[in-house]
Design a protein around this motif. Structure first.
Motif, PDB file in Angstrom:
ATOM      1  N   LYS A  70      11.811   1.101   8.944  1.00  0.00           N
ATOM      2  CA  LYS A  70      10.605   1.726   9.504  1.00  0.00           C
ATOM      3  C   LYS A  70      10.083   2.823   8.581  1.00  0.00           C
ATOM      4  O   LYS A  70       8.870   2.944   8.373  1.00  0.00           O
ATOM      5  CB  LYS A  70      10.902   2.271  10.905  1.00  0.00           C
ATOM      6  CG  LYS A  70      10.972   1.183  11.963  1.00  0.00           C
ATOM      7  CD  LYS A  70      11.070   1.721  13.372  1.00  0.00           C
ATOM      8  CE  LYS A  70      12.453   2.201  13.706  1.00  0.00           C
ATOM      9  NZ  LYS A  70      12.589   2.522  15.141  1.00  0.00           N
ATOM     10  N   GLN A  71      10.975   3.611   8.010  1.00  0.00           N
ATOM     11  CA  GLN A  71      10.548   4.654   7.090  1.00  0.00           C
ATOM     12  C   GLN A  71       9.953   4.062   5.820  1.00  0.00           C
ATOM     13  O   GLN A  71       8.922   4.524   5.316  1.00  0.00           O
ATOM     14  CB  GLN A  71      11.730   5.568   6.746  1.00  0.00           C
ATOM     15  CG  GLN A  71      12.225   6.409   7.914  1.00  0.00           C
ATOM     16  CD  GLN A  71      13.479   7.195   7.582  1.00  0.00           C
ATOM     17  OE1 GLN A  71      14.130   6.959   6.563  1.00  0.00           O
ATOM     18  NE2 GLN A  71      13.832   8.138   8.442  1.00  0.00           N
ATOM     19  N   PHE A  72      10.590   3.026   5.290  1.00  0.00           N
ATOM     20  CA  PHE A  72      10.131   2.404   4.048  1.00  0.00           C
ATOM     21  C   PHE A  72       8.755   1.764   4.218  1.00  0.00           C
ATOM     22  O   PHE A  72       7.838   2.001   3.426  1.00  0.00           O
ATOM     23  CB  PHE A  72      11.151   1.365   3.596  1.00  0.00           C
ATOM     24  CG  PHE A  72      10.706   0.522   2.428  1.00  0.00           C
ATOM     25  CD1 PHE A  72      10.490   1.088   1.178  1.00  0.00           C
ATOM     26  CD2 PHE A  72      10.510  -0.846   2.586  1.00  0.00           C
ATOM     27  CE1 PHE A  72      10.075   0.310   0.104  1.00  0.00           C
ATOM     28  CE2 PHE A  72      10.103  -1.637   1.521  1.00  0.00           C
ATOM     29  CZ  PHE A  72       9.880  -1.046   0.279  1.00  0.00           C
ATOM     30  N   LEU A  73       8.595   0.958   5.256  1.00  0.00           N
ATOM     31  CA  LEU A  73       7.340   0.244   5.440  1.00  0.00           C
ATOM     32  C   LEU A  73       6.208   1.180   5.848  1.00  0.00           C
ATOM     33  O   LEU A  73       5.081   1.048   5.375  1.00  0.00           O
ATOM     34  CB  LEU A  73       7.512  -0.859   6.488  1.00  0.00           C
ATOM     35  CG  LEU A  73       8.515  -1.965   6.145  1.00  0.00           C
ATOM     36  CD1 LEU A  73       8.635  -2.950   7.297  1.00  0.00           C
ATOM     37  CD2 LEU A  73       8.128  -2.686   4.861  1.00  0.00           C
ATOM     38  N   ALA A  74       6.504   2.127   6.717  1.00  0.00           N
ATOM     39  CA  ALA A  74       5.458   3.044   7.182  1.00  0.00           C
ATOM     40  C   ALA A  74       4.997   3.980   6.082  1.00  0.00           C
ATOM     41  O   ALA A  74       3.876   4.489   6.128  1.00  0.00           O
ATOM     42  CB  ALA A  74       5.957   3.850   8.378  1.00  0.00           C
ATOM     43  N   GLY A  75       5.829   4.214   5.075  1.00  0.00           N
ATOM     44  CA  GLY A  75       5.487   5.147   4.018  1.00  0.00           C
ATOM     45  C   GLY A  75       4.648   4.560   2.910  1.00  0.00           C
ATOM     46  O   GLY A  75       4.236   5.279   1.996  1.00  0.00           O
ATOM     47  N   GLY A  76       4.354   3.273   2.970  1.00  0.00           N
ATOM     48  CA  GLY A  76       3.592   2.644   1.901  1.00  0.00           C
ATOM     49  C   GLY A  76       2.095   2.759   2.096  1.00  0.00           C
ATOM     50  O   GLY A  76       1.623   3.185   3.156  1.00  0.00           O
ATOM     51  N   PRO A  77       1.317   2.379   1.089  1.00  0.00           N
ATOM     52  CA  PRO A  77      -0.141   2.392   1.220  1.00  0.00           C
ATOM     53  C   PRO A  77      -0.610   1.294   2.170  1.00  0.00           C
ATOM     54  O   PRO A  77      -0.113   0.177   2.127  1.00  0.00           O
ATOM     55  CB  PRO A  77      -0.629   2.129  -0.205  1.00  0.00           C
ATOM     56  CG  PRO A  77       0.497   1.417  -0.871  1.00  0.00           C
ATOM     57  CD  PRO A  77       1.760   1.936  -0.247  1.00  0.00           C
ATOM     58  N   ALA A  78      -1.540   1.628   3.060  1.00  0.00           N
ATOM     59  CA  ALA A  78      -2.119   0.669   4.011  1.00  0.00           C
ATOM     60  C   ALA A  78      -1.045  -0.118   4.761  1.00  0.00           C
ATOM     61  O   ALA A  78      -1.022  -1.349   4.707  1.00  0.00           O
ATOM     62  CB  ALA A  78      -3.072  -0.282   3.292  1.00  0.00           C
ATOM     63  N   PRO A  79      -0.142   0.559   5.485  1.00  0.00           N
ATOM     64  CA  PRO A  79       0.954  -0.157   6.143  1.00  0.00           C
ATOM     65  C   PRO A  79       0.518  -1.046   7.300  1.00  0.00           C
ATOM     66  O   PRO A  79       1.312  -1.851   7.777  1.00  0.00           O
ATOM     67  CB  PRO A  79       1.857   0.982   6.639  1.00  0.00           C
ATOM     68  CG  PRO A  79       0.932   2.134   6.830  1.00  0.00           C
ATOM     69  CD  PRO A  79      -0.088   2.008   5.730  1.00  0.00           C
ATOM     70  N   ASN A  80      -0.729  -0.884   7.776  1.00  0.00           N
ATOM     71  CA  ASN A  80      -1.205  -1.766   8.846  1.00  0.00           C
ATOM     72  C   ASN A  80      -1.977  -2.967   8.305  1.00  0.00           C
ATOM     73  O   ASN A  80      -2.701  -3.633   9.028  1.00  0.00           O
ATOM     74  CB  ASN A  80      -2.092  -0.983   9.832  1.00  0.00           C
ATOM     75  CG  ASN A  80      -3.401  -0.536   9.204  1.00  0.00           C
ATOM     76  OD1 ASN A  80      -3.423  -0.148   8.037  1.00  0.00           O
ATOM     77  ND2 ASN A  80      -4.480  -0.573   9.961  1.00  0.00           N
ATOM     78  N   THR A  81      -1.793  -3.255   7.014  1.00  0.00           N
ATOM     79  CA  THR A  81      -2.466  -4.390   6.374  1.00  0.00           C
ATOM     80  C   THR A  81      -1.549  -5.612   6.331  1.00  0.00           C
ATOM     81  O   THR A  81      -0.379  -5.506   5.993  1.00  0.00           O
ATOM     82  CB  THR A  81      -2.879  -4.017   4.933  1.00  0.00           C
ATOM     83  OG1 THR A  81      -3.858  -2.984   4.988  1.00  0.00           O
ATOM     84  CG2 THR A  81      -3.455  -5.222   4.206  1.00  0.00           C
ATOM     85  N   VAL A  82      -2.094  -6.754   6.672  1.00  0.00           N
ATOM     86  CA  VAL A  82      -1.417  -8.036   6.461  1.00  0.00           C
ATOM     87  C   VAL A  82      -1.952  -8.595   5.145  1.00  0.00           C
ATOM     88  O   VAL A  82      -3.105  -9.021   5.060  1.00  0.00           O
ATOM     89  CB  VAL A  82      -1.667  -9.016   7.615  1.00  0.00           C
ATOM     90  CG1 VAL A  82      -0.959 -10.346   7.346  1.00  0.00           C
ATOM     91  CG2 VAL A  82      -1.180  -8.426   8.939  1.00  0.00           C
ATOM     92  N   ASN A  83      -1.123  -8.573   4.134  1.00  0.00           N
ATOM     93  CA  ASN A  83      -1.505  -8.994   2.787  1.00  0.00           C
ATOM     94  C   ASN A  83      -1.432 -10.523   2.725  1.00  0.00           C
ATOM     95  O   ASN A  83      -0.374 -11.099   2.465  1.00  0.00           O
ATOM     96  CB  ASN A  83      -0.548  -8.355   1.774  1.00  0.00           C
ATOM     97  CG  ASN A  83      -1.015  -8.503   0.352  1.00  0.00           C
ATOM     98  OD1 ASN A  83      -1.550  -9.546  -0.020  1.00  0.00           O
ATOM     99  ND2 ASN A  83      -0.796  -7.477  -0.447  1.00  0.00           N
ATOM    100  N   LEU A  84      -2.555 -11.188   2.966  1.00  0.00           N
ATOM    101  CA  LEU A  84      -2.557 -12.641   3.105  1.00  0.00           C
ATOM    102  C   LEU A  84      -2.147 -13.393   1.835  1.00  0.00           C
ATOM    103  O   LEU A  84      -1.422 -14.385   1.931  1.00  0.00           O
ATOM    104  CB  LEU A  84      -3.927 -13.120   3.578  1.00  0.00           C
ATOM    105  CG  LEU A  84      -4.311 -12.697   5.004  1.00  0.00           C
ATOM    106  CD1 LEU A  84      -5.705 -13.203   5.342  1.00  0.00           C
ATOM    107  CD2 LEU A  84      -3.300 -13.214   6.014  1.00  0.00           C
ATOM    108  N   PRO A  85      -2.578 -12.989   0.630  1.00  0.00           N
ATOM    109  CA  PRO A  85      -2.120 -13.721  -0.558  1.00  0.00           C
ATOM    110  C   PRO A  85      -0.606 -13.710  -0.699  1.00  0.00           C
ATOM    111  O   PRO A  85       0.007 -14.726  -1.039  1.00  0.00           O
ATOM    112  CB  PRO A  85      -2.810 -12.984  -1.710  1.00  0.00           C
ATOM    113  CG  PRO A  85      -4.030 -12.386  -1.101  1.00  0.00           C
ATOM    114  CD  PRO A  85      -3.610 -11.978   0.277  1.00  0.00           C
TER     115      PRO A  85
END
Length: 315
Positions: free
Chosen positions: A290-305
């Motif tokens: 949770k800390q790792f993913l939430a700390g990234g840029p645009a964590p509410n993005t689903v990166n489709l590619p």
């Protein structure tokens, strides 16, 4: 063709006649330089990513070139400002607004935003919306003969842990189970993607007690235990997805299901020890992911590619 002040070509520092290979090379360099996890700026990184996703796709590049030739205010194929990175896809619960300076950034708890969006007229989605909306893809299944049941048991524990503890907190997170390893002929138990961060996860099941992790080996009672060899896979996946921050995690489950067992002490790593993989118990995995993913840029993005490529790599 008229040059503007913030075209996709200028962002990647390539000519308008750049080949696919030149665009890829330029993107890798720009992504590493602008990635927030390496001291870069999140806005610049989003601009770099959008430029690459547009120019690497022949149809999107052709449409962009047509609008690019029309004037200095460059627009995407959909006719939206380049800041459409923050625009939600059809069917999401996020408001259809473009981020402006001074407004709050999106957080990991917000509704998912799909990039590229699904509501671009005339575009062909990389994957169907109903598939992209799923948070869990694939399940552990029997591979080989020896130890298959034990492996499925520990992998199922990891799936259940992430499903209960991590996915509700990060709606854009996507869990992919049973990936073929790009580094060798083995498999990756689990991959968890959110925004521009990717966690590769291996599962173990060990008796309760105190263990010591020094970055290379897991020790218990004078005996060394070899965890899954994730470091080579992390390095390979990082090469494949330079726009992501890729890490490795090995979760050690206890037989009785206690999330805080076994206890794992992290000793100072020896010179040359791998720092690409963390070994944790179930509670540590839930907290760390949770800390790792939430700390990234645009964590509410689903990166489709990225999601589409991961799904193609499933067993």
């Amino acid at each position: 063709m008229t040059e503007g002040s913030s075209s996709h070509y200028e962002v990647l520092r390539v000519a308008v006649t750049a080949t696919e290979r030149e665009i890829k090379v330029a993107y890798r360099k720009a992504a590493r330089a602008s990635h927030p996890d390496h001291g870069g700026d999140a806005a610049a990184f989003r601009q770099v990513t959008l430029a690459y996703e547009t120019l690497i796709d022949p149809r999107r590049r052709a449409a962009y070139d047509r609008s690019y030739a029309g004037g200095p205010r460059h627009r995407t194929p959909a006719g939206a400002d380049e800041a459409h990175f923050d625009a939600p896809a059809a069917g999401s619960h996020a408001s259809a607004t473009i981020h402006r300076p001074g407004t709050p950034r999106n957080t990991s708890g917000d509704a998912p935003i799909y990039v590229p969006p699904f509501d671009v007229p005339g575009s062909v989605p990389l994957i169907p919306l109903d598939l992209a909306s799923q948070q869990i893809h694939g399940m552990p299944r029997k591979r080989g003969i020896f130890g298959a049941e034990a492996r499925i048991q520990r992998e199922m524990r990891t799936v259940q842990l992430i499903d209960r503890q991590v996915l509700p907190a990060i709606p854009a997170a996507r869990l992919i189970n049973g990936l073929l390893s790009p580094a060798d002929n083995s498999h990756i138990d689990h991959a968890l993607l959110s925004g521009y961060r990717l966690a590769l996860i291996g599962s173990m099941l060990l008796p309760k007690g105190a263990y010591a992790w020094d970055g290379n080996t897991l020790n218990h009672g004078g005996r060394s235990i070899a965890p899954p060899q994730l470091a080579p896979v992390v390095r390979r996946m990082q090469d494949i997805f330079p726009e992501l921050n890729v890490t490795g995690w090995t979760v050690v489950h206890s037989p009785d299901g206690n999330l805080h067992e076994p206890v794992i002490d992290h000793h100072r790593r020896a010179r040359g020890a791998s720092d690409m993989v963390q070994v944790v118990n179930a509670a540590g995995l839930s907290r760390g992911l949770k800390q790792f993913l939430a700390g990234g840029p645009a964590p509410n993005t689903v990166n489709l590619p990225v999601l589409a490529r991961l799904l193609r790599g499933m067993h």
